[in-house]
Scaffold this motif. Sequence first.
Motif, PDB file in Angstrom:
ATOM      1  N   GLU A 119     -39.093 -17.688 -60.745  1.00  0.00           N
ATOM      2  CA  GLU A 119     -39.879 -18.482 -61.688  1.00  0.00           C
ATOM      3  C   GLU A 119     -39.067 -18.809 -62.947  1.00  0.00           C
ATOM      4  N   THR A 122     -36.336 -21.434 -62.131  1.00  0.00           N
ATOM      5  CA  THR A 122     -36.812 -22.818 -62.004  1.00  0.00           C
ATOM      6  C   THR A 122     -37.307 -23.357 -63.342  1.00  0.00           C
ATOM      7  N   ALA A 128     -33.717 -25.157 -58.176  1.00  0.00           N
ATOM      8  CA  ALA A 128     -34.825 -25.993 -57.723  1.00  0.00           C
ATOM      9  C   ALA A 128     -35.893 -25.100 -57.097  1.00  0.00           C
ATOM     10  N   GLU A 129     -37.130 -25.550 -57.141  1.00  0.00           N
ATOM     11  CA  GLU A 129     -38.235 -24.737 -56.624  1.00  0.00           C
ATOM     12  C   GLU A 129     -38.062 -24.362 -55.160  1.00  0.00           C
TER      13      GLU A 129
END
Length: 187
Positions: A119, A122, A128-129
């Motif tokens: 978390e 990102t 990137a997620e």
Amino acid sequence: MITELRPAAERSWQLLADRAGTEPDPRKRANLEIVARHVREEVRGDVPALMETLVPQPVYEVWGASDSVGPKGYDEVKAFYEASIAIGKNRLEFEISNVLVEHDTVATEGIFRHAYTGELLTSRGFAAEDEVEPAAWYLVEYRALIVWPIDVGGLIEGERMYVGESPRILRRLEPGECDHLGPPNRG
């Protein structure tokens, strides 16, 4: 939260301690010792002891890959460290590869290592997620140079941090792996 120093963390800045132990010039040795004390108290999370290593109105500057400006003044610097401790960023390795010392400056170069959640990676644009799981922990590292100006009284005037790269994700951490990094309660 003040935590004990773990051997893996202490080993990472051993070059700084070794250099202080062999420095014949008393002023240069004192400069190395105050920087070593500052790093130790930061990793322990002892904000009052850490702030005692600094001048009353320290100035921090961050240059390079980071978009951070750096805190200025006692209150901002104290809040900076308290925020760092809240997410466990203070519990780090700083594998120092080079140490330079003069009568008014210490410079340390090396690799910082942290445990960050997916978390955090990102939200700060480091991943990137689809590259990380939000709740998982990751070992990250980045190279940096820190210039530590020292005042005539022997206290650190702040930090000039030159960050050469964004944090690189090395790998996902298994539960209990590198438990000296990140928050003390990291699973």
